[in-house]
Design an enzyme around this catalytic site. Sequence first.
Site, short mmCIF file in Angstrom:
data_model
loop_
_atom_site.label_atom_id
_atom_site.label_comp_id
_atom_site.label_asym_id
_atom_site.label_seq_id
_atom_site.Cartn_x
_atom_site.Cartn_y
_atom_site.Cartn_z
N HIS A 37 0.86 -1.19 0.00
CA HIS A 37 0.00 0.00 0.00
C HIS A 37 0.89 1.23 0.00
CE1 HIS A 37 -3.14 2.84 1.16
NE2 HIS A 37 -4.01 1.92 0.79
N ASP A 39 -7.80 -5.09 -0.04
CA ASP A 39 -8.28 -5.93 -1.13
C ASP A 39 -7.92 -7.40 -0.99
OD1 ASP A 39 -9.54 -3.91 -2.62
OD2 ASP A 39 -7.60 -3.21 -3.34
N1 ACO Z 1 4.01 -7.91 -4.23
C1 ACO Z 1 5.35 -8.08 -4.24
N2 ACO Z 1 6.23 -7.08 -4.06
C2 ACO Z 1 5.73 -5.84 -3.89
C3 ACO Z 1 4.34 -5.61 -3.87
C4 ACO Z 1 3.48 -6.70 -4.05
N3 ACO Z 1 2.15 -6.53 -4.05
N4 ACO Z 1 4.12 -4.30 -3.69
C5 ACO Z 1 5.34 -3.73 -3.61
N5 ACO Z 1 6.32 -4.67 -3.72
C6 ACO Z 1 7.75 -4.44 -3.66
C7 ACO Z 1 8.23 -3.70 -4.91
O1 ACO Z 1 8.62 -4.59 -5.93
C8 ACO Z 1 9.39 -2.89 -4.36
O2 ACO Z 1 10.50 -3.75 -4.24
P1 ACO Z 1 12.01 -3.16 -4.51
O3 ACO Z 1 12.20 -2.12 -3.45
O4 ACO Z 1 12.87 -4.35 -4.35
O5 ACO Z 1 11.99 -2.59 -5.89
C9 ACO Z 1 8.94 -2.53 -2.94
O6 ACO Z 1 8.01 -3.56 -2.56
C10 ACO Z 1 8.25 -1.17 -2.85
O7 ACO Z 1 7.20 -1.17 -3.81
P2 ACO Z 1 6.56 0.11 -4.47
O8 ACO Z 1 5.90 -0.30 -5.75
O9 ACO Z 1 7.56 1.21 -4.54
O10 ACO Z 1 5.49 0.51 -3.39
P3 ACO Z 1 4.35 1.55 -3.66
O11 ACO Z 1 4.04 2.14 -2.34
O12 ACO Z 1 4.70 2.47 -4.74
O13 ACO Z 1 3.16 0.64 -4.21
C11 ACO Z 1 1.13 -0.50 -4.49
C12 ACO Z 1 1.97 0.41 -3.58
C13 ACO Z 1 0.93 0.20 -5.86
C14 ACO Z 1 -0.25 -0.69 -3.86
C15 ACO Z 1 1.85 -1.84 -4.69
O14 ACO Z 1 2.14 -2.40 -3.43
C16 ACO Z 1 1.06 -2.81 -5.54
O15 ACO Z 1 1.10 -2.74 -6.77
N6 ACO Z 1 0.31 -3.77 -4.89
C17 ACO Z 1 -0.48 -4.74 -5.62
C18 ACO Z 1 -1.79 -4.12 -6.14
C19 ACO Z 1 -2.80 -3.88 -5.02
O16 ACO Z 1 -3.04 -4.71 -4.17
N7 ACO Z 1 -3.44 -2.69 -5.09
C20 ACO Z 1 -4.47 -2.28 -4.13
C21 ACO Z 1 -3.96 -1.21 -3.22
S1 ACO Z 1 -5.19 -0.80 -1.99
C22 ACO Z 1 -6.33 0.15 -2.80
O17 ACO Z 1 -6.08 0.81 -3.74
C23 ACO Z 1 -7.76 0.15 -2.29
#
Ligand code: ACO
Length: 378
Positions: A261, A315
């Site tokens: 998140h 979610d």
């Molecule tokens: N699964 C595996 N690894 C992840 C995930 C995930 N769901 N989310 C983040 N990471 C990792 C990234 O690869 C990154 O790794 P790195 O540092 O080695 O490159 C690190 O964690 C940080 O990730 P970011 O993408 O920079 O985190 P950000 O805060 O930008 O992203 C987001 C948040 C977009 C929600 C992301 O976690 C994601 O895409 N999750 C899956 C989709 C999801 O569940 N969305 C619903 C969100 S809740 C809502 O909107 C109601």
Amino acid sequence: MTEKTLIPGLEGIPCAASSVSFIDGIAGILEYRGYDITTLANHGTFEEVAYLLLYGELPKKDELVAFDAELRANRVLKYPVLDIIKSLPSTGHPMKAIQAGVAVLGAFYPVDDLNNAHEQRLASVRLIAQLPTVVAAFHRARQGDEPIAPNVELNHATNFLYMLDGQIPSAVISRTLDIAMILHMEHTMNASTFTGRVVASTLADPYAVVSSAIGSLTGPLHGGANERALEELREIPSVDAVDEIITGKIERKDKIMGLGHRVYKTTDPRSTLLQGLCAGVFAERGSAEIFDIARKVEEIATGKLGHKGIFPNVDFYSGILYDAMGIPSDLFTPIFAVARVVGWLAHWKEQLIGNRIFRPTQIYVGHRQRPFTPMSDR
Ligand code: ACO
């Protein structure tokens, strides 16, 4: 001239002062009007928490009785609105139907004075009361069934489930949806709330505000992750297969849906509550392996990704929960909207106080002062 810096997505830029809700993403705290979400979920009802968000205080008994009665009395859709919903293609996503349905409501209920408290109340009650009727009417129409009239004897959540299939759900299922909707009602300055506030700032009416916010929620980066989280879990054949599949995804740097998140860097408190609700529904409906698979995914993934702040978000369990309740997966995001309309309306009212139209600036990166080339020379 001062240098302008572009912040993609306005990340970290405050765009409003708000007293509607508060998040501490490090401690995993969400509060509505200063009340902890877990307390509200455990002790409140949809109607009570909706009143709190709209008016800033928990209702006294007579205030709740009056608000609830207004909601029950305003659920019925006008026939022309029903006709429009019935005329939509049955293959279209229900989010399109509810966005159109809400926009159409605005044509039937003009708001003369946006700042008039009585008109604000009428519009808010109508929108909260009629959104579930729009969702249920479209869902039935696309299956070739007549809409089911709302039942004034039933509370908001129970009546919604009743209008989908004509069955009055058990107390457990009904209270589960009631709580799930409390959890989805409000979440600070997310994309749809921001959209709603921008539209509100133009002094557009609340029907335009809510239909725009619904449009924003249709995008897969905002609503819709719960459908995809459920699909991903369904692809895992058994609990024993979880370790290999999830470890493989993490090694390939694939994103696991329902985890991570932008704001929460620990478990989203709503996820913990939803996980508890799953257990209650499965106890009534018989256990399902997908819940055990999800718990194993959570264990493996947080063990490997917890140091990056990756934990279950709202979610991760909501799709499993709604599926276990017999709700079709393309209604998950509409249910989100049925709940979130309360937060959008609270922000609409707040935006109108001391309103200033949103008019950000841009960093221009295009051409300037180009000579016009006649068609014959191009
Ligand atoms: N699964 C595996 N690894 C992840 C995930 C995930 N769901 N989310 C983040 N990471 C990792 C990234 O690869 C990154 O790794 P790195 O540092 O080695 O490159 C690190 O964690 C940080 O990730 P970011 O993408 O920079 O985190 P950000 O805060 O930008 O992203 C987001 C948040 C977009 C929600 C992301 O976690 C994601 O895409 N999750 C899956 C989709 C999801 O569940 N969305 C619903 C969100 S809740 C809502 O909107 C109601």
